[in-house]
Scaffold this active site. Structure first.
Site, PDB file in Angstrom:
ATOM      1  N   CYS A 179      -0.320   3.334 -10.454  1.00 58.22           N
ATOM      2  CA  CYS A 179      -1.241   2.424  -9.752  1.00 58.22           C
ATOM      3  C   CYS A 179      -2.717   2.704 -10.013  1.00 58.22           C
ATOM      4  O   CYS A 179      -3.417   1.854 -10.545  1.00 58.22           O
ATOM      5  CB  CYS A 179      -0.960   2.482  -8.255  1.00 58.22           C
ATOM      6  SG  CYS A 179       0.611   1.722  -7.831  1.00 58.22           S
TER       7      CYS A 179
ATOM      8  N   ARG B 147       4.629   7.699 -15.090  1.00 59.20           N
ATOM      9  CA  ARG B 147       3.605   6.804 -15.621  1.00 59.20           C
ATOM     10  C   ARG B 147       2.217   7.423 -15.403  1.00 59.20           C
ATOM     11  O   ARG B 147       1.857   7.802 -14.297  1.00 59.20           O
ATOM     12  CB  ARG B 147       3.706   5.424 -14.957  1.00 59.20           C
ATOM     13  CG  ARG B 147       4.933   4.661 -15.417  1.00 59.20           C
ATOM     14  CD  ARG B 147       5.078   3.318 -14.717  1.00 59.20           C
ATOM     15  NE  ARG B 147       5.580   3.439 -13.376  1.00 59.20           N
ATOM     16  CZ  ARG B 147       5.917   2.396 -12.602  1.00 59.20           C
ATOM     17  NH1 ARG B 147       5.786   1.176 -13.072  1.00 59.20           N
ATOM     18  NH2 ARG B 147       6.382   2.571 -11.385  1.00 59.20           N
TER      19      ARG B 147
ATOM     20  N   LEU C  57      -9.290  14.232  -0.576  1.00 60.08           N
ATOM     21  CA  LEU C  57     -10.376  15.166  -0.896  1.00 60.08           C
ATOM     22  C   LEU C  57      -9.769  16.459  -1.423  1.00 60.08           C
ATOM     23  O   LEU C  57     -10.237  17.543  -1.098  1.00 60.08           O
ATOM     24  CB  LEU C  57     -11.233  15.444   0.347  1.00 60.08           C
ATOM     25  CG  LEU C  57     -12.286  14.416   0.720  1.00 60.08           C
ATOM     26  CD1 LEU C  57     -13.096  14.880   1.926  1.00 60.08           C
ATOM     27  CD2 LEU C  57     -13.226  14.102  -0.445  1.00 60.08           C
TER      28      LEU C  57
ATOM     29  N   PHE D  28       0.813  -1.221   0.000  1.00 61.24           N
ATOM     30  CA  PHE D  28       0.000   0.000   0.000  1.00 61.24           C
ATOM     31  C   PHE D  28       0.843   1.265   0.000  1.00 61.24           C
ATOM     32  O   PHE D  28       0.309   2.358   0.171  1.00 61.24           O
ATOM     33  CB  PHE D  28      -0.945  -0.004   1.209  1.00 61.24           C
ATOM     34  CG  PHE D  28      -1.897  -1.159   1.195  1.00 61.24           C
ATOM     35  CD1 PHE D  28      -3.086  -1.094   0.476  1.00 61.24           C
ATOM     36  CD2 PHE D  28      -1.600  -2.335   1.867  1.00 61.24           C
ATOM     37  CE1 PHE D  28      -3.960  -2.168   0.443  1.00 61.24           C
ATOM     38  CE2 PHE D  28      -2.471  -3.412   1.838  1.00 61.24           C
ATOM     39  CZ  PHE D  28      -3.657  -3.330   1.129  1.00 61.24           C
ATOM     40  N   LEU D  29       2.157   1.123  -0.151  1.00 61.56           N
ATOM     41  CA  LEU D  29       3.009   2.319  -0.091  1.00 61.56           C
ATOM     42  C   LEU D  29       2.667   3.271  -1.228  1.00 61.56           C
ATOM     43  O   LEU D  29       2.172   2.859  -2.282  1.00 61.56           O
ATOM     44  CB  LEU D  29       4.495   1.948  -0.131  1.00 61.56           C
ATOM     45  CG  LEU D  29       5.085   1.295  -1.387  1.00 61.56           C
ATOM     46  CD1 LEU D  29       5.337   2.282  -2.510  1.00 61.56           C
ATOM     47  CD2 LEU D  29       6.378   0.587  -1.035  1.00 61.56           C
TER      48      LEU D  29
ATOM     49  N   GLU E 203       4.383   6.352  -3.623  1.00 56.74           N
ATOM     50  CA  GLU E 203       5.662   6.958  -4.000  1.00 56.74           C
ATOM     51  C   GLU E 203       5.770   8.344  -3.382  1.00 56.74           C
ATOM     52  O   GLU E 203       4.784   9.058  -3.254  1.00 56.74           O
ATOM     53  CB  GLU E 203       5.772   7.020  -5.522  1.00 56.74           C
ATOM     54  CG  GLU E 203       5.938   5.640  -6.130  1.00 56.74           C
ATOM     55  CD  GLU E 203       5.842   5.629  -7.641  1.00 56.74           C
ATOM     56  OE1 GLU E 203       6.052   6.682  -8.277  1.00 56.74           O
ATOM     57  OE2 GLU E 203       5.538   4.555  -8.193  1.00 56.74           O
TER      58      GLU E 203
END
Ligand code: NAD
Length: 446
Positions: free
Chosen positions: A259, A326, A249, A151-152, A154
């Site tokens: 991701c 990406r 939010l 769940f990290l 970047e």
């Protein structure tokens, strides 16, 4: 008590390298295996192939417990646990491309001792069952299988790994679950012990929900613009509700990165392939695509036609703290601007877009990027841009127009500094009339 283990990690990218270095920090011996000889060679020389704050120091500090190789046999030699952290990019159909995962499975040698194969790559639900079947078909029955999604994020990857909200471990075998849970001894986080399918779904659903929050607040922002409300105040007021929380939010020009786009698409396709139309996710994706383009409309509102104008895109990576390009919104923005006939000038402190955007001109400093520009667009909220609305920048620009795609600046201060400022979902007030807001006369042909 921490049992130090020998861990092989396949894939020395953002996730594999960070996880490997963090496991080494926790006392384990880690061998990172990658297929890119240049990457492995660089790592052996202490060079870090990606930009991630603190990673270089972490790798240096744990050099004694970190090895780098291209050789599968060296990687798995004596390993108790083999992590898979290879890329799972989208295919043209929007499904996850698992070819790198299957290569790892095919490459696994027959071992005389039991190992646990752990999936850290993000994979569609059902992948674990397929991997189990493939392992069994190869007679690798002494290989356990565990889903341990990552769940990290970047930019904050080290902190996220060392201080996770939770550790998810999905397995069919309770002993394998405990092996993987014990690797994380020393981390203060709840461990969610579950089955493989549920662990895989936790990862996909988490990313889908975070993206949904982003698209939701972006749509609220778009309505705010029409009705004269300020989405930053709205988000603050919403976020104080403990049932909602304030994370994800922040209105802006949409999510990107390696991701969210691919994982949401993979979940949508997974649902579709399973006979369910995931209508909400289709909207989340569509809203995000349109959001990236809203900046073009704002530029047209201020500049008229964009042909012949010069637009500075400030920040290129999909978010601050990383050089990852990406699915970066900057790519869509730049392409749209170029298609409209605008000249695109760019700046980013770490990301290099020279190959991805050969027709844009990248500059080393913000000052150079904005010089003579008709507009500056904050695309990525790098801290260095927080004082963009300063006199030096105003005087350098051809026209002092800032489109703040991340609501980084204080609108009042920017306007008081002589800029025409427009954010996302914030009221826009026309600048006080002046004969010509251009600092310089327009070049011929505009
Ligand atoms: N980047 C993130 O923020 C993040 C966060 C959570 C989860 N994930 C997931 O983790 C996985 C890895 O993502 P990433 O961003 O680290 O990808 P990446 O592209 O940065 O790294 C993947 C690495 O795997 C290597 N590789 C490919 N085939 C290999 C093989 N057979 N053996 C060994 N190495 C091989 C590649 O050369 C590359 O260095 C993906 O499934 C992604 O969705 C990523």
């Amino acid at each position: 008590m921490v049992t130090n283990r020998r861990i092989a990690v396949f894939g020395a990218g953002y996730v594999g390298l960070v996880s490997g270095a963090c496991f080494a920090e926790l006392g384990h011996h880690v061998v990172l295996r990658d297929v890119l000889p240049g990457r492995v060679e660089a790592l052996r020389n202490g060079e870090i192939p990606i930009y991630e704050p603190g990673l270089e120091e972490l790798v240096a500090r744990n050099r004694d417990r970190l090895e780098f190789t291209t050789d599968v046999a060296v990687a798995v030699q004596g390993a108790d646990v083999v992590y898979v952290a290879v890329g799972t990019p989208p295919t043209y159909s929007g499904d996850a491309d698992l070819s790198a995962v299957w290569t790892v499975i095919d490459e696994l040698p027959r071992l005389d001792h039991r190992i646990v194969l752990v999936m850290k790559s993000t994979v569609p639900v059902g992948t674990g069952a397929k991997v189990r079947a493939a392992l069994d078909a190869r007679g690798l029955t002494n290989v356990g299988y565990v889903a341990n999604p990552e769940f990290l994020a970047e930019g904050t990857a080290l902190r996220d790994f060392m201080h996770p909200d939770r550790i998810v471990v999905g397995a069919a075998d309770a002993a394998d679950t405990e092996t993987v849970a014990s690797l994380h001894s020393g981390l203060d986080a709840p461990v969610v012990r579950t089955d493989v399918n549920s662990a895989e779904m936790i990862k996909m659903a988490s990313n889908a929900f975070l993206s949904t929050r982003i698209s939701f607040i972006n749509e609220i922002a778009n309505v705010c613009e029409l009705v004269g409300a300020d989405v930053t105040a709205v988000a603050e007021g919403m976020g104080l509700d403990h049932r909602l929380g304030s994370h994800f939010l922040k209105a802006g020009i949409g999510y990107g990165g390696s991701c969210f786009p691919k994982d949401i698409s993979a979940l949508k396709q997974l649902a579709g392939n399973s006979g369910y139309h995931f209508q909400l996710l289709s909207s989340v994706i569509e809203v995000n695509e349109l959001q990236k383009r809203r900046v073009i409309g704002k530029l047209q509102k201020h500049l008229g036609g964009l042909r012949g104008t010069e637009v500075a895109l400030l920040g290129l990576s999909f978010k601050p703290g990383t050089d990852d390009m990406r699915e970066a919104p900057s790519l869509v923005l730049a392409s749209r601007l170029l298609a409209e006939g605008a000249g695109v000038r760019t700046w980013d402190p770490v990301a290099d877009a020279s190959e991805l955007l050969p027709s844009a001109r990248q500059f080393a400093t913000v000052e150079e990027a904005v010089e003579g520009a008709d507009a500056a667009v904050i695309v990525t909220e790098w801290p260095a841009l927080a004082d963009l609305a300063r006199p030096e920048i105003r005087d350098l620009m051809g026209r002092p127009l800032i489109i703040d795609g991340r609501n980084l600046l204080d609108p009042d201060k920017a306007r008081a500094g002589g800029f025409d400022y427009e954010g996302m979902g914030r009221p826009w007030t026309p600048p006080s009339p002046s004969p010509d807001r251009r600092n310089h006369p327009p070049p011929p042909g505009k």
